[in-house]
Design a protein around this motif. Structure first.
Motif: not given
Length: 133
Positions: A7, A9, A17, A73-74, A76-77, A81, A83-84, A102, A105
């Protein structure tokens, strides 16, 4: 989802955000307290907590992978990519952590690996600022 994909970050929360955190916090705190928390979050150092600990401390229900935001978001993982980091608040009147920004996320990460360490900015509600009942 295979856990061999790490993952990723971002080093800091994204600019959008903070207004999202203010919008949510304005529902659970009065406006002055919400704004003070967001100001404090902007300059707070980054901490790290396991997904399962944030989940337990928040007292929230876990959203499933059928939620469109969690699934995004999954993805993205899976694609690597970043995550914030999460924005968290400890209201003095509650024995829990508020996920100011979040939540999706956190749910995505938890569903991927509950032991994953999540970077967060966390602050306490300043003493003397009222929360809403």
């Amino acid at each position: 989802m295979p856990k061999d994909v790490g993952i990723q970050w971002l080093g800091e929360p994204e600019d959008h955000n903070y207004p999202a955190a203010l919008s949510y916090l304005s529902l659970v705190l009065d406006e002055k307290a919400a704004a003070a928390c967001v100001d404090a979050l902007r300059s707070a150092p980054t901490s790290r907590f396991k997904a399962k600990d944030i989940f337990r401390a928040s007292g929230l229900s876990l959203l499933g992978v059928s939620n469109a935001h969690v699934e995004k978001d999954r993805q993205k993982i899976q694609s690597g990519r970043a995550l914030s980091p999460l924005l968290l608040v400890r209201p003095h009147s509650l024995a829990r952590v508020v996920i100011a920004d979040g939540y999706h996320r956190m749910c995505a990460v938890y569903s991927y690996d509950e032991d994953a360490v999540i970077p967060c900015k966390i602050v306490s509600v300043p003493t003397g600022l009222p929360t809403t009942p």
